[in-house]
Design an enzyme around this catalytic site. Structure first.
Site, PDB file in Angstrom:
ATOM      1  N   PRO A 139      -5.313  13.917  36.057  1.00  0.00           N
ATOM      2  CA  PRO A 139      -4.055  13.542  36.642  1.00  0.00           C
ATOM      3  C   PRO A 139      -4.307  13.377  38.107  1.00  0.00           C
ATOM      4  CG  PRO A 139      -4.143  15.777  36.206  1.00  0.00           C
ATOM      5  CD  PRO A 139      -5.408  15.428  35.454  1.00  0.00           C
ATOM      6  N   THR A 170      -6.414  17.930  32.437  1.00  0.00           N
ATOM      7  CA  THR A 170      -7.175  18.730  33.039  1.00  0.00           C
ATOM      8  C   THR A 170      -6.319  19.271  34.112  1.00  0.00           C
ATOM      9  OG1 THR A 170      -8.125  17.089  34.056  1.00  0.00           O
ATOM     10  CG2 THR A 170      -9.114  17.828  32.165  1.00  0.00           C
ATOM     11  N   GLU A 171      -6.630  20.651  34.635  1.00  0.00           N
ATOM     12  CA  GLU A 171      -5.853  21.204  35.628  1.00  0.00           C
ATOM     13  C   GLU A 171      -6.829  21.701  37.072  1.00  0.00           C
ATOM     14  OE1 GLU A 171      -3.774  24.367  34.049  1.00  0.00           O
ATOM     15  OE2 GLU A 171      -2.565  23.227  33.013  1.00  0.00           O
ATOM     16  N   HIS A 172      -8.262  21.692  36.477  1.00  0.00           N
ATOM     17  CA  HIS A 172      -9.189  22.227  37.663  1.00  0.00           C
ATOM     18  C   HIS A 172     -10.656  21.327  36.944  1.00  0.00           C
ATOM     19  CE1 HIS A 172     -11.135  25.091  34.401  1.00  0.00           C
ATOM     20  NE2 HIS A 172      -9.779  25.209  34.323  1.00  0.00           N
ATOM     21  N   ASP A 197     -15.835   7.985  37.239  1.00  0.00           N
ATOM     22  CA  ASP A 197     -17.210   8.460  36.709  1.00  0.00           C
ATOM     23  C   ASP A 197     -17.248   9.963  36.690  1.00  0.00           C
ATOM     24  OD1 ASP A 197     -17.879   6.039  36.454  1.00  0.00           O
ATOM     25  OD2 ASP A 197     -18.573   5.644  38.625  1.00  0.00           O
ATOM     26  N   GLY A 198     -16.485  10.604  37.434  1.00  0.00           N
ATOM     27  CA  GLY A 198     -16.638  12.200  37.661  1.00  0.00           C
ATOM     28  C   GLY A 198     -16.146  12.650  36.250  1.00  0.00           C
ATOM     29  N   GLY A 239     -10.003   5.905  37.841  1.00  0.00           N
ATOM     30  CA  GLY A 239     -10.682   6.769  38.745  1.00  0.00           C
ATOM     31  C   GLY A 239     -10.894   5.794  40.025  1.00  0.00           C
ATOM     32  N   ARG A 310     -12.648   7.306  52.370  1.00  0.00           N
ATOM     33  CA  ARG A 310     -13.895   8.223  52.809  1.00  0.00           C
ATOM     34  C   ARG A 310     -15.140   7.533  52.725  1.00  0.00           C
ATOM     35  NH1 ARG A 310     -11.739  10.742  48.186  1.00  0.00           N
ATOM     36  NH2 ARG A 310     -13.540  11.560  46.745  1.00  0.00           N
ATOM     37  N   GLU A 504     -22.059  12.975  42.547  1.00  0.00           N
ATOM     38  CA  GLU A 504     -22.097  14.423  42.837  1.00  0.00           C
ATOM     39  C   GLU A 504     -23.482  14.909  43.578  1.00  0.00           C
ATOM     40  OE1 GLU A 504     -19.683  16.722  41.820  1.00  0.00           O
ATOM     41  OE2 GLU A 504     -18.567  15.119  41.061  1.00  0.00           O
TER      42      GLU A 504
END
Length: 537
Positions: A139, A170-172, A197-198, A239, A310, A504
């Site tokens: 989210p 998902t939360e984390h 992609d993450g 994403g 960024r 990553e």
């Protein structure tokens, strides 16, 4: 009205959009066709004939005729009309797929039921279609629209296709990976990730890791033969970067990706394992980048508060810094492949290069299995040393909206190789020319300071870390000699960069990379070659 047997065509005269049409269903070709037939009989199909492969029909439903406008015109000829609706895939521009509906009107209830029964029986035979899926929704990724995209564009299609789902929001970080290690995944036909992609990388690592654990394979062993998973992964792009989706489907469109999942498409894809000192660091499917791309991702992590901007900010800063890094790259050329990085033959749906390369690689492995020596000890490694602005390894083209052809336009998804791109030290102006070519049709490898190789393994040792990682260097010296070129000395301080592994950061400069041919499968079919937009009218 036509009769049908086990494999006989079904043909009838029906009505489509108030036009009299001959409609044909050919089981042998698994094709539904219809064409205008104003005169008596079915007539022959003309240039305006429409068709839909049964494999691209999502569902068939009996139509509620009371909800249709039938009180005027030609519908008055039918006292009690009956109708069925075919929900199918419609091709749009730029590789996008759309959900389309075509309603066929029948003069008799028996005929309508015959068509419904026949079409549904053919759909039941399509065993590659998923019935039960596990869905992970991020989210937070991209613009935070993952949940909304799934509910509006994906869930209705899954419901229509009678696909049941278990949904986890998902939360984390790494929740998807951890979940796949813990739950029973045998009850699912596939895993769907809604995000960038993450998010895909999380699911990839969880699925590969779970599969290896079940098979008793040690992932930390660089030479381990990894076991493919039987489950496919579906990507719903939501994403900031959707490189994997763009390179495997041809667009970053949620509806298109959902339709590929619904029809049960399957695409095998290579995965690279990245090790350091016999420890698995990560898996990679798109980009491994040291130097320029490594510096960008490392710097951007400090500026997450800028959002998507960024990447632009860090990219400009890294370009102006113009750092180069000294090191040694050793690699094993991919002799089994039938293509090359500069042959201008991109990977497309049903790719011949991927099929042939897979077969040749399997033959090599069989010979090595019965031979006296391992194949990698027989084949000739090569070494390149020097000062580099960037070292990139791509398992796919890495195409995206900004770079439609990608970092390596002719890279293949499932040929068991990676394209290793070495950008030597050069001026800022020349490096800018190199970067600009990623946005147009010119050959970005056509520079004296750029080298590209198709490899199945490679190692890198930073000059700054050679003492610490001398085991890799000494192992290379025993097998081959150095290939060095004379270049102007670098004006930058000799230091280490980081590796950008599919977005990553890997902080260890010294790595060992091995490509595992077609280790995972996606709900995709590859980019279709010049698809023509459909006209189901």
């Amino acid at each position: 009205m036509g009769a049908t047997g086990a494999a006989e065509p079904l043909q009838s005269v029906l009505w489509v959009k108030q036009q009299r049409c001959a409609v044909s269903l050919e089981p042998a070709r698994a094709l539904l066709r219809w064409w205008r037939s104003p005169g008596p009989g079915a007539g022959a199909p003309g240039a305006d004939a429409c068709s839909v492969p049964v494999s691209e029909i999502i569902a068939v439903e009996e139509t509620d005729v009371h909800g249709k406008h039938q009180g005027s015109g030609k519908w008055q000829k039918m006292e009690k009309p009956y109708a069925f609706t075919v929900h199918c895939v419609k091709r749009a521009r730029r590789h996008r797929w759309k959900w389309a509906q075509v309603t066929f009107w029948c003069p008799e209830e028996q005929l309508c039921h015959l068509w419904l029964q026949t079409l549904r029986e053919m759909l039941e035979k399509l065993t590659s279609r998923p019935k039960h899926l596990l869905v992970f929704i991020n989210p937070f990724g991209g613009k935070g629209q993952g949940k909304r995209i799934y509910e509006r564009k994906v869930a209705p299609l899954f419901t229509l296709a009678s696909i049941t789902t278990d949904i986890i929001v998902t939360e984390h970080a790494n929740q998807a990976k951890e979940t796949l290690y813990e739950i029973n995944i045998d009850k699912y036909d596939g895993i769907v990730c809604v995000g960038g992609d993450g998010m895909f990388s999380e699911v990839l690592h969880g699925l590969i890791g779970r599969t290896q654990r079940s098979a008793g394979v040690d992932q930390n062993h660089p030479r381990a033969v990894l076991v493919p998973s039987s489950l496919r992964i579906g990507i719903i792009p939501a994403g900031s970067t959707d490189c994997v989706c763009y390179s495997t489907v041809g667009t970053s469109d949620a509806e298109t990706s959902a339709l590929h999942i619904v029809v049960g498409d399957s695409l095998a894809m290579d995965v690279s394992s990245v090790h350091h000192n016999s420890t698995l660091l990560r898996y990679s499917v798109s980009l491994l980048g040291y130097g320029f791309y490594g510096d960008i991702i490392k710097d951007s992590e400090k500026k997450r508060w800028l959002g998507l901007a960024r990447y632009d900010f860090s990219g400009l800063k890294t370009f102006l810094s113009h750092h180069c890094y000294e090191g040694t790259v050793s690699f094993l050329p991919a002799q089994h492949t039938v293509g090359s990085p500069r042959d201008r033959k991109p990977c497309r749906a049903g790719c011949f290069v991927c099929r042939q390369s897979k077969q040749q690689l399997e033959e090599e492995q069989k010979k090595a299995l019965y031979g006296l020596e391992a194949a990698e000890d027989v084949e000739e490694w090569q070494v390149v040393c020097g000062k580099f602005l960037a070292i990139n390894a791509t398992n796919m083209s890495c195409a995206c909206r900004r770079s439609p052809r990608g970092l390596s336009p002719a890279a293949h998804l499932g040929d068991g190789s990676s394209d290793l791109i070495l950008i030597r030290k050069c001026s800022r102006f020349n490096f800018l020319r190199f970067l600009i070519r990623h946005t147009n049709q010119q050959d970005q490898f056509d520079f004296t300071f750029v080298e590209v190789y198709r490899v199945k393994k490679f190692q890198f040792t930073s000059k700054h870390m050679e003492d610490e990682d001398s085991d890799l260097k000494e192992g290379g010296k025993k097998r081959f000699g150095h290939i060095c070129s004379s270049h102007p000395s670098c004006c930058c301080t000799v230091s280490n960069s980081s590796w950008n592994c599919d977005g990553e950061v890997l902080h260890s400069p010294a790595i060992e990379v091995r490509v595992h041919c077609q280790l995972v499968r996606l709900f995709a079919r590859g980019i279709e070659e010049n698809p023509k937009p459909d006209s189901h009218s």
